[in-house]
Design a protein around this motif. Structure first.
Motif, PDB file in Angstrom:
ATOM      1  N   VAL A 102       0.668  -1.084  -0.136  1.00 41.71           N
ATOM      2  CA  VAL A 102      -0.075   0.206   0.106  1.00 41.71           C
ATOM      3  C   VAL A 102       0.922   1.340  -0.020  1.00 41.71           C
ATOM      4  O   VAL A 102       1.917   1.385   0.952  1.00 41.71           O
ATOM      5  N   ALA A 103       0.537   2.136  -0.757  1.00 37.06           N
ATOM      6  CA  ALA A 103       1.258   3.447  -0.883  1.00 37.06           C
ATOM      7  C   ALA A 103       0.255   4.622  -0.526  1.00 37.06           C
ATOM      8  O   ALA A 103      -0.962   4.756  -0.802  1.00 37.06           O
ATOM      9  N   ALA A 104       1.016   5.508   0.374  1.00 33.52           N
ATOM     10  CA  ALA A 104      -0.014   6.630   0.969  1.00 33.52           C
ATOM     11  C   ALA A 104       0.887   7.954   1.267  1.00 33.52           C
ATOM     12  O   ALA A 104       2.249   7.841   1.237  1.00 33.52           O
ATOM     13  N   PRO A 115      -3.447   3.975  12.783  1.00 34.13           N
ATOM     14  CA  PRO A 115      -4.245   3.082  13.888  1.00 34.13           C
ATOM     15  C   PRO A 115      -5.026   2.016  13.063  1.00 34.13           C
ATOM     16  O   PRO A 115      -5.101   1.098  13.513  1.00 34.13           O
ATOM     17  N   MET A 116      -5.516   2.505  12.085  1.00 28.38           N
ATOM     18  CA  MET A 116      -6.302   1.712  11.153  1.00 28.38           C
ATOM     19  C   MET A 116      -5.560   0.440  10.756  1.00 28.38           C
ATOM     20  O   MET A 116      -6.036  -0.778  10.604  1.00 28.38           O
ATOM     21  N   ILE A 117      -4.254   0.601  10.178  1.00 27.92           N
ATOM     22  CA  ILE A 117      -3.450  -0.291   9.585  1.00 27.92           C
ATOM     23  C   ILE A 117      -3.151  -1.258  10.769  1.00 27.92           C
ATOM     24  O   ILE A 117      -3.129  -2.561  10.576  1.00 27.92           O
ATOM     25  N   LEU A 118      -2.552  -0.884  11.801  1.00 32.59           N
ATOM     26  CA  LEU A 118      -2.309  -1.678  12.824  1.00 32.59           C
ATOM     27  C   LEU A 118      -3.504  -2.470  13.331  1.00 32.59           C
ATOM     28  O   LEU A 118      -3.074  -3.798  13.534  1.00 32.59           O
ATOM     29  N   ASP A 119      -4.596  -2.080  13.238  1.00 36.63           N
ATOM     30  CA  ASP A 119      -5.594  -2.807  13.765  1.00 36.63           C
ATOM     31  C   ASP A 119      -5.973  -4.089  12.611  1.00 36.63           C
ATOM     32  O   ASP A 119      -6.305  -5.115  12.864  1.00 36.63           O
ATOM     33  N   PHE A 120      -5.508  -3.760  11.396  1.00 32.66           N
ATOM     34  CA  PHE A 120      -5.803  -4.663  10.408  1.00 32.66           C
ATOM     35  C   PHE A 120      -4.844  -5.720  10.296  1.00 32.66           C
ATOM     36  O   PHE A 120      -5.226  -6.953  10.165  1.00 32.66           O
ATOM     37  N   GLN A 122      -3.319  -6.866  12.848  1.00 30.80           N
ATOM     38  CA  GLN A 122      -3.905  -7.785  14.057  1.00 30.80           C
ATOM     39  C   GLN A 122      -4.714  -8.481  13.673  1.00 30.80           C
ATOM     40  O   GLN A 122      -4.937  -9.790  14.233  1.00 30.80           O
ATOM     41  N   LYS A 123      -5.785  -8.001  13.088  1.00 26.40           N
ATOM     42  CA  LYS A 123      -6.947  -8.881  12.768  1.00 26.40           C
ATOM     43  C   LYS A 123      -6.719 -10.024  11.441  1.00 26.40           C
ATOM     44  O   LYS A 123      -7.246 -11.128  11.430  1.00 26.40           O
ATOM     45  N   TYR A 124      -5.585  -9.752  10.934  1.00 27.77           N
ATOM     46  CA  TYR A 124      -5.448 -10.650   9.611  1.00 27.77           C
ATOM     47  C   TYR A 124      -3.986 -10.883   9.657  1.00 27.77           C
ATOM     48  O   TYR A 124      -3.104 -10.447   8.795  1.00 27.77           O
ATOM     49  N   PRO A 125      -3.423 -11.700  10.625  1.00 23.70           N
ATOM     50  CA  PRO A 125      -1.938 -11.883  10.641  1.00 23.70           C
ATOM     51  C   PRO A 125      -1.310 -12.796   9.475  1.00 23.70           C
ATOM     52  O   PRO A 125      -0.008 -12.688   9.383  1.00 23.70           O
ATOM     53  N   ASN A 126      -2.156 -13.271   8.659  1.00 24.65           N
ATOM     54  CA  ASN A 126      -1.505 -13.864   7.492  1.00 24.65           C
ATOM     55  C   ASN A 126      -1.255 -12.980   6.269  1.00 24.65           C
ATOM     56  O   ASN A 126      -0.995 -13.649   5.279  1.00 24.65           O
ATOM     57  N   VAL A 127      -1.647 -11.775   6.433  1.00 28.78           N
ATOM     58  CA  VAL A 127      -1.373 -11.006   5.176  1.00 28.78           C
ATOM     59  C   VAL A 127       0.022 -10.131   5.955  1.00 28.78           C
ATOM     60  O   VAL A 127       0.192  -9.685   6.782  1.00 28.78           O
ATOM     61  N   THR A 128       0.795 -10.182   4.821  1.00 31.30           N
ATOM     62  CA  THR A 128       2.230  -9.511   4.864  1.00 31.30           C
ATOM     63  C   THR A 128       1.964  -8.007   4.347  1.00 31.30           C
ATOM     64  O   THR A 128       2.021  -7.937   3.079  1.00 31.30           O
ATOM     65  N   PHE A 129       2.126  -7.212   5.097  1.00 27.66           N
ATOM     66  CA  PHE A 129       1.840  -5.793   5.045  1.00 27.66           C
ATOM     67  C   PHE A 129       2.933  -4.829   4.804  1.00 27.66           C
ATOM     68  O   PHE A 129       3.774  -4.720   5.450  1.00 27.66           O
ATOM     69  N   GLN A 130       2.938  -4.299   3.484  1.00 32.39           N
ATOM     70  CA  GLN A 130       4.059  -3.292   3.370  1.00 32.39           C
ATOM     71  C   GLN A 130       3.543  -1.991   2.989  1.00 32.39           C
ATOM     72  O   GLN A 130       2.639  -1.723   2.026  1.00 32.39           O
ATOM     73  N   LEU A 131       4.050  -0.733   3.687  1.00 29.35           N
ATOM     74  CA  LEU A 131       3.493   0.472   3.392  1.00 29.35           C
ATOM     75  C   LEU A 131       4.477   1.158   2.916  1.00 29.35           C
ATOM     76  O   LEU A 131       5.690   1.541   3.659  1.00 29.35           O
ATOM     77  N   MET A 297     -11.022  -0.314   5.753  1.00 28.73           N
ATOM     78  CA  MET A 297     -10.807   0.854   5.524  1.00 28.73           C
ATOM     79  C   MET A 297     -12.117   1.810   5.562  1.00 28.73           C
ATOM     80  O   MET A 297     -12.367   2.628   6.317  1.00 28.73           O
ATOM     81  N   GLN A 298     -13.176   1.269   4.755  1.00 24.82           N
ATOM     82  CA  GLN A 298     -14.542   2.008   4.762  1.00 24.82           C
ATOM     83  C   GLN A 298     -15.340   2.048   5.978  1.00 24.82           C
ATOM     84  O   GLN A 298     -15.873   2.622   6.534  1.00 24.82           O
TER      85      GLN A 298
END
Length: 310
Positions: A102-104, A115-120, A122-131, A297-298
């Motif tokens: 994700v780019a922002a 805050p939203m990304i950190l919640d996400f 935690q909820k979906y630990p099998n997603v490797t998230f790169q910002l 996010m929505q």
């Protein structure tokens, strides 16, 4: 051709596509994270395997041969099919896993999205998230970004656009500054105040205001110029001068009475405002982690899920 002979060169074909799309060996090397010499060797191996010259190279220029053009188009289609295969596998509604890039923009990322990304996460630990945090406009496809989040009134054509929220610009000063120097009553009054600008280009010192049919353009100046919202915010709260911010940067300070909104009846024109959009590539198979993240996010920002924005 025997498939067994073709398999070892699929990597070289992918490298070849990247070189052509980015326009140089060095750009492809930087994008992939390898040395330019290894990119050059990969293309040479592909040319040797095909027994055809694909690229005409000089020290300054590179162009496709007629055969290279045809091979490039076919190799690019091969990669797109491979991406669709991965997307099809990841589009399972019950499986939220895989990588997500994700780019922002910087300020939006830190003050709104984190805050939203950190919640996400935690909820979906099998997603490797790169910002990827950047204020430079990027190409989601060319830069290999799954979701681009940006402030704009003009969505990128050809991409799906989902509304996450909206942002307006606020003209403000600290309560201390207002007590000492007074409030501007009209945009023209700003010419007599210390105005803190971005300084990214000359027009940053030209502030434009509208109020119904009225339009006012003011050339402002000040003692401090900085293109970092948090530093400029600190300067404003310190009583240094007046500045313009996206609302998410300064609203808490206004609510706590540390800052005062100025000229609230006037609309301030400028960048870093508009709808907050999440955009991603159209495909028959949208990876599930992308769909889930955008919906998350929505929901997080209490935004209804409208149809795609054209």
């Amino acid at each position: 051709m025997n498939t067994n002979k073709l398999l070892p060169f699929l990597y070289e074909m992918a490298i070849f596509v990247k070189v052509v799309e980015l326009g140089s060996f060095s750009s492809a090397a930087q994008n992939i994270g390898v040395s330019p010499s290894s990119i050059s060797r990969a293309v040479s191996r592909l040319e040797g395997f095909l027994n055809e010259k694909l690229l005409e190279r000089t020290t300054r220029n590179m162009r496709l041969t007629s055969t290279g053009q045809e091979v490039f188009m076919l190799c690019r289609d091969m990669l797109e099919s491979a991406k669709m295969a991965v997307s099809a596998a990841q589009s399972d509604q019950n499986n939220v896993a895989g990588s997500l890039i994700v780019a922002a923009p910087k300020a939006l990322s830190k003050q709104v999205l984190m805050p939203m990304i950190l919640d996400f996460i935690q909820k979906y630990p099998n997603v490797t998230f790169q910002l990827k945090v950047t204020d430079i406009m990027i190409d989601p496809i060319g830069d290999e970004v799954d979701v681009l989040i940006h402030l704009t009134n003009k969505p990128i054509e050809g991409l799906i656009a989902k509304r996450i929220g909206e942002c307006r610009l606020i003209l403000c000063a600290s309560t201390g500054y207002v007590e000492k120097f007074g409030k501007p009553i009209h945009p023209d009054d700003l010419a007599q105040h210390n105005c803190l600008c971005l300084g990214e280009n000359p027009i940053d010192q030209v502030w434009k205001f509208t109020n119904n049919t009225q339009k006012v353009v003011v050339n402002v100046s000040g003692s401090f110029v900085v293109n970092h919202s948090e530093i400029r915010r600190a300067a404003v709260l310190n009583g240094t001068g007046i500045s313009v911010f996206p609302d998410f940067v300064i609203l808490r300070d206004i609510e706590s009475n540390e800052a005062v909104e100025l000229l609230p009846d006037w609309h301030v024109s400028g960048s870093y405002q508009g709808e907050i959009l999440a955009q991603y590539a159209q495909s028959k198979y949208i990876p599930n982690q992308i769909k889930v993240f955008v919906k998350y996010m929505q929901d997080y920002f209490n935004v209804e899920s409208p149809n795609n924005i054209e």
